[in-house]
Design a protein around this motif. Structure first.
Motif, PDB file in Angstrom:
ATOM      1  N   SER A 104       0.825  -1.331  -0.139  1.00  0.00           N
ATOM      2  CA  SER A 104       0.064   0.027   0.203  1.00  0.00           C
ATOM      3  C   SER A 104       0.835   1.328   0.171  1.00  0.00           C
ATOM      4  O   SER A 104       2.233   1.360   0.317  1.00  0.00           O
ATOM      5  N   ALA A 105       0.280   2.358  -0.154  1.00  0.00           N
ATOM      6  CA  ALA A 105       0.938   3.660  -0.121  1.00  0.00           C
ATOM      7  C   ALA A 105       1.506   3.954   1.081  1.00  0.00           C
ATOM      8  O   ALA A 105       2.764   4.504   1.360  1.00  0.00           O
ATOM      9  N   GLU A 106       0.694   3.510   2.246  1.00  0.00           N
ATOM     10  CA  GLU A 106       1.336   3.865   3.713  1.00  0.00           C
ATOM     11  C   GLU A 106       2.554   2.861   3.957  1.00  0.00           C
ATOM     12  O   GLU A 106       3.742   3.223   4.426  1.00  0.00           O
ATOM     13  N   GLU A 107       2.468   1.736   3.386  1.00  0.00           N
ATOM     14  CA  GLU A 107       3.687   0.660   3.640  1.00  0.00           C
ATOM     15  C   GLU A 107       4.897   0.840   2.891  1.00  0.00           C
ATOM     16  O   GLU A 107       5.794   1.156   3.213  1.00  0.00           O
ATOM     17  N   ARG A 108       4.514   1.654   1.679  1.00  0.00           N
ATOM     18  CA  ARG A 108       5.591   1.893   0.806  1.00  0.00           C
ATOM     19  C   ARG A 108       6.253   3.285   1.176  1.00  0.00           C
ATOM     20  O   ARG A 108       7.481   3.085   1.302  1.00  0.00           O
ATOM     21  N   ALA A 109       5.597   4.195   1.915  1.00  0.00           N
ATOM     22  CA  ALA A 109       6.296   5.333   2.419  1.00  0.00           C
ATOM     23  C   ALA A 109       7.020   4.877   3.807  1.00  0.00           C
ATOM     24  O   ALA A 109       8.256   5.207   3.875  1.00  0.00           O
ATOM     25  N   ARG A 110       6.770   3.886   4.553  1.00  0.00           N
ATOM     26  CA  ARG A 110       7.493   3.277   5.542  1.00  0.00           C
ATOM     27  C   ARG A 110       8.821   2.506   5.218  1.00  0.00           C
ATOM     28  O   ARG A 110       9.681   2.689   5.544  1.00  0.00           O
ATOM     29  N   ILE A 111       8.432   1.728   4.164  1.00  0.00           N
ATOM     30  CA  ILE A 111       9.782   0.991   3.627  1.00  0.00           C
ATOM     31  C   ILE A 111      10.799   1.851   3.170  1.00  0.00           C
ATOM     32  O   ILE A 111      12.075   1.787   3.468  1.00  0.00           O
ATOM     33  N   VAL A 112      10.390   3.095   2.411  1.00  0.00           N
ATOM     34  CA  VAL A 112      11.338   3.953   1.812  1.00  0.00           C
ATOM     35  C   VAL A 112      12.180   4.931   3.109  1.00  0.00           C
ATOM     36  O   VAL A 112      13.166   4.764   3.175  1.00  0.00           O
ATOM     37  N   GLU A 114      12.385   3.833   6.234  1.00  0.00           N
ATOM     38  CA  GLU A 114      13.234   3.032   7.124  1.00  0.00           C
ATOM     39  C   GLU A 114      14.189   1.957   6.244  1.00  0.00           C
ATOM     40  O   GLU A 114      14.936   1.420   6.785  1.00  0.00           O
ATOM     41  N   SER A 115      14.425   2.214   4.833  1.00  0.00           N
ATOM     42  CA  SER A 115      15.213   1.592   3.915  1.00  0.00           C
ATOM     43  C   SER A 115      14.925  -0.051   4.158  1.00  0.00           C
ATOM     44  O   SER A 115      15.949  -0.819   4.248  1.00  0.00           O
ATOM     45  N   ASP A 116      13.454  -0.516   4.405  1.00  0.00           N
ATOM     46  CA  ASP A 116      13.190  -1.792   4.645  1.00  0.00           C
ATOM     47  C   ASP A 116      12.862  -2.386   3.441  1.00  0.00           C
ATOM     48  O   ASP A 116      11.859  -3.276   3.249  1.00  0.00           O
ATOM     49  N   TYR A 117      13.541  -2.560   2.185  1.00  0.00           N
ATOM     50  CA  TYR A 117      13.124  -3.127   1.306  1.00  0.00           C
ATOM     51  C   TYR A 117      13.098  -4.511   1.126  1.00  0.00           C
ATOM     52  O   TYR A 117      12.602  -5.234   0.132  1.00  0.00           O
ATOM     53  N   ASN A 118      13.776  -5.278   2.110  1.00  0.00           N
ATOM     54  CA  ASN A 118      13.856  -6.810   2.519  1.00  0.00           C
ATOM     55  C   ASN A 118      12.455  -7.027   3.306  1.00  0.00           C
ATOM     56  O   ASN A 118      12.485  -8.410   3.690  1.00  0.00           O
ATOM     57  N   LEU A 119      11.830  -6.114   3.875  1.00  0.00           N
ATOM     58  CA  LEU A 119      10.761  -6.227   4.769  1.00  0.00           C
ATOM     59  C   LEU A 119      10.992  -7.213   5.920  1.00  0.00           C
ATOM     60  O   LEU A 119      10.210  -8.011   6.446  1.00  0.00           O
ATOM     61  N   ASP A 120      12.268  -7.058   6.543  1.00  0.00           N
ATOM     62  CA  ASP A 120      12.712  -7.816   7.683  1.00  0.00           C
ATOM     63  C   ASP A 120      12.914  -6.644   8.616  1.00  0.00           C
ATOM     64  O   ASP A 120      13.310  -7.030   9.659  1.00  0.00           O
ATOM     65  N   ARG A 121      12.870  -5.376   8.584  1.00  0.00           N
ATOM     66  CA  ARG A 121      13.241  -4.335   9.669  1.00  0.00           C
ATOM     67  C   ARG A 121      14.634  -4.330  10.105  1.00  0.00           C
ATOM     68  O   ARG A 121      14.788  -4.149  11.000  1.00  0.00           O
ATOM     69  N   LYS A 122      15.404  -5.132   9.398  1.00  0.00           N
ATOM     70  CA  LYS A 122      16.839  -4.978   9.618  1.00  0.00           C
ATOM     71  C   LYS A 122      17.847  -3.995   8.664  1.00  0.00           C
ATOM     72  O   LYS A 122      17.233  -3.989   7.610  1.00  0.00           O
ATOM     73  N   PRO A 123      18.804  -3.645   9.026  1.00  0.00           N
ATOM     74  CA  PRO A 123      19.686  -2.943   8.066  1.00  0.00           C
ATOM     75  C   PRO A 123      19.907  -3.747   6.780  1.00  0.00           C
ATOM     76  O   PRO A 123      19.907  -4.709   6.873  1.00  0.00           O
ATOM     77  N   LEU A 124      19.964  -3.080   5.828  1.00  0.00           N
ATOM     78  CA  LEU A 124      20.279  -3.742   4.553  1.00  0.00           C
ATOM     79  C   LEU A 124      21.767  -4.386   4.470  1.00  0.00           C
ATOM     80  O   LEU A 124      22.701  -4.214   5.212  1.00  0.00           O
ATOM     81  N   GLN A 125      21.990  -5.464   4.062  1.00  0.00           N
ATOM     82  CA  GLN A 125      23.306  -6.450   3.958  1.00  0.00           C
ATOM     83  C   GLN A 125      24.571  -5.661   3.565  1.00  0.00           C
ATOM     84  O   GLN A 125      25.499  -5.437   4.528  1.00  0.00           O
ATOM     85  N   ILE A 126      24.395  -4.911   2.621  1.00  0.00           N
ATOM     86  CA  ILE A 126      25.526  -4.133   1.759  1.00  0.00           C
ATOM     87  C   ILE A 126      24.909  -3.342   0.969  1.00  0.00           C
ATOM     88  O   ILE A 126      23.999  -3.474   0.236  1.00  0.00           O
ATOM     89  N   THR A 127      25.524  -1.887   0.898  1.00  0.00           N
ATOM     90  CA  THR A 127      25.160  -1.083  -0.437  1.00  0.00           C
ATOM     91  C   THR A 127      26.043  -1.498  -1.536  1.00  0.00           C
ATOM     92  O   THR A 127      27.207  -2.164  -1.332  1.00  0.00           O
ATOM     93  N   PRO A 128      25.855  -1.172  -2.606  1.00  0.00           N
ATOM     94  CA  PRO A 128      26.760  -1.306  -3.578  1.00  0.00           C
ATOM     95  C   PRO A 128      28.208  -0.567  -3.665  1.00  0.00           C
ATOM     96  O   PRO A 128      29.166  -1.004  -3.958  1.00  0.00           O
TER      97      PRO A 128
END
Length: 516
Positions: A104-112, A114-128
């Motif tokens: 949803s738009a609300e969930e999309r805003a939260r993902i962006v 929090e940078s939670d693109y893996n939907l696990d509420r954890k820091p991303l493994q590594i940036t490029p």
């Protein structure tokens, strides 16, 4: 220890346990062919591999005719990811869970936010950007691929394919094209030269993997969000190499110039691979560059002009000399052309710290199943950052090699059963002999040594056959090799007691000296 001298399957089970153990890392617990097929499909879509497998008239050049009988190939994934002992390229691309979930738009805003693109509420493994920062630390001081190839040859491998450059963009040779290769980071050291020499010295065909997609070269233009996530949720922002939303896009004129340079870089690097190292037997592409008319960046005609006897896969041009299957062998039909099935010995293509090896009975089961269909098996491993294979690779190669010594007649030079014959298990044929493969059984979805089930008595059949002169297990001394069988109506029924089974693949040889 020779396999034919191991008379107890309990002994063999204990041996397999000792060889398969490594510290446990993150990995799949069970096999899920449907999930693996979907993952491969999504990855292929991200890098531009056409999922269809068209009929391909293979090259008729005499130097290429070794390929359909090659049997077993070694797929070596190596790059700067080995510095951290992590998976290659793909960890820098977040968003896999979003490929199958519309948010949803609300969930999309939260993902962006929090940078939670893996939907696990954890820091991303590594940036490029952080991934590429491993390049200065990549220095394989103990690199001597002759050890790799000597062990591979002893294990029955007939060809090897090395990642000259994966999607990460780092080239393992001092290329005149691009700015991310050993010319600038290792003082010009050429890691491919020693690999090619080692293959030739040990009698293996030489294969080069090359990824036309180059995420480093394209870093200022591409979206680093997982392709499936972007397709499922096109409202999500395009991510830059810091995995933050891009705030601007390059002007069209600049993009066009970049694409022309991208195409020239790919063409130049492929031509270097085909002209610097003598005869190359296999060119293994993996995707398309993000440029207009990507299949024309370097044509098959140009490749064959430089290497007339080369075998080419179809992942750049949508056509080639052989079909490719990855992770899951999605066919049970005998191949009508050349084909190859690639998979991993652990759950990862490169060396990953703590990754556990799949049971050799599972690996050999995939190998013989592929050969029963006339398909090669390309098995993946990866060196450490030092340039060395782990002890576990050598130990497992030894097990495969001992199996090949005892059972190689069933997979070397053999063909699938003819149209008038069929078996209840995977099988091959050569002259008057038929070879039936008894695969070990695993707990549902299992593939590791701890998932193996104790062998049971088994009955197998071969239909459309003449009366056998003898039926025996290949890996047994002659006094213990014979098996009981019945013959009626063109069907051979064979009883194999559990006491003669192992935890690997057992091979029943049916000798039909009088023909059908």
């Amino acid at each position: 220890m020779r396999l034919k001298k191991i008379t107890s399957y309990v002994q063999l089970f204990a041996m397999a346990l000792s060889l398969a153990y490594t510290p446990v890392g993150a990995q799949e617990k069970t096999q899920n062919p449907g999930a693996e097929t979907q993952t491969v499909k999504e990855e292929h879509a991200t890098i531009g591999v056409d999922a269809t497998k068209p009929a391909m008239p293979h090259t008729s050049h005499p130097d290429a005719q070794w390929f359909p009988d090659a049997g077993l190939g070694l797929f070596i994934h190596w790059g700067i990811s080995s510095v951290r002992g992590m998976n290659i390229s793909w960890p820098m691309i977040p968003g896999r869970p979003l490929a199958n979930r519309k948010v949803s738009a609300e969930e999309r805003a939260r993902i962006v936010r929090e940078s939670d693109y893996n939907l696990d509420r954890k820091p991303l493994q590594i940036t490029p950007t952080r991934y590429w920062s491993m390049a200065p630390f990549f220095n394989p001081i103990n690199y001597d691929p002759n050890y790799w190839m000597k062990a591979a040859k002893a294990a029955g491998f007939t060809y090897a394919v090395l990642t000259t450059r994966h999607h990460e963009g780092f080239a393992l040779w001092p290329s005149a094209y691009g700015t991310f290769n050993t010319k600038l980071f290792m003082g010009g050291r050429d890691l491919l030269k020693d690999y090619v020499k080692a293959c030739r010295r040990n009698g293996l065909k030489v294969g080069f993997y090359y990824s036309p997609p180059d995420w480093y070269f394209d870093r200022d233009y591409m979206n680093f969000l997982y392709g499936g996530a972007a397709r499922m949720n096109p409202e999500l922002p395009r991510l830059g190499p810091d995995l933050k939303p891009r705030t601007s896009e390059k002007p069209e004129a600049e993009r066009i110039k970049h694409q022309a340079e991208y195409a020239a870089m790919v063409k130049g690097q492929v031509e270097e691979l085909l002209t610097r190292y003598g005869k190359i037997d296999v060119l293994w592409f993996d995707g398309k560059p993000a440029v207009p008319n990507p299949t024309e960046v370097i044509t098959i005609a140009r490749i064959r002009e430089l290497q007339p006897g080369i075998v080419i896969n179809p992942r750049l041009h949508n056509t080639g000399d052989f079909q490719t299957y990855e992770r899951t062998l999605t066919t049970d039909k005998v191949s009508t052309g050349w084909a190859e099935f690639c998979n991993t010995w652990t759950n990862s293509w490169p060396h990953v710290h703590g990754a556990k090896f799949r049971a050799n009975g599972f690996i050999l089961g995939q190998f013989v199943t592929a050969r029963s269909l006339g398909i090669n098996y390309l098995l993946g491993v990866g060196p450490m950052a030092t340039g060395e294979f782990t002890n576990e690779i050598y130990q497992n190669m030894y097990v495969v090699g001992e199996w090949m010594k005892a059972n190689g007649a069933a997979v070397k030079g053999t063909k699938p059963l003819s149209a008038g014959e069929s078996a209840s298990v995977p099988a091959t044929s050569l002259g008057a002999k038929r070879y039936l493969f008894l695969l070990p059984q695993f707990q549902a979805g299992g593939m590791y040594t701890e998932d193996l089930l104790i062998p049971d008595d088994v009955t197998v059949t071969l239909k459309g056959a003449s009366r056998p002169g003898a039926v025996r297990l290949l890996d047994r001394e002659s006094a213990d090799a014979g098996l009981k069988f019945d013959y009626a109506g063109g069907v051979v029924t064979i009883q194999v007691p559990a006491t003669k089974r192992s935890m690997l693949v057992d091979v029943v040889e049916v000798d039909m000296p009088f023909g059908r």
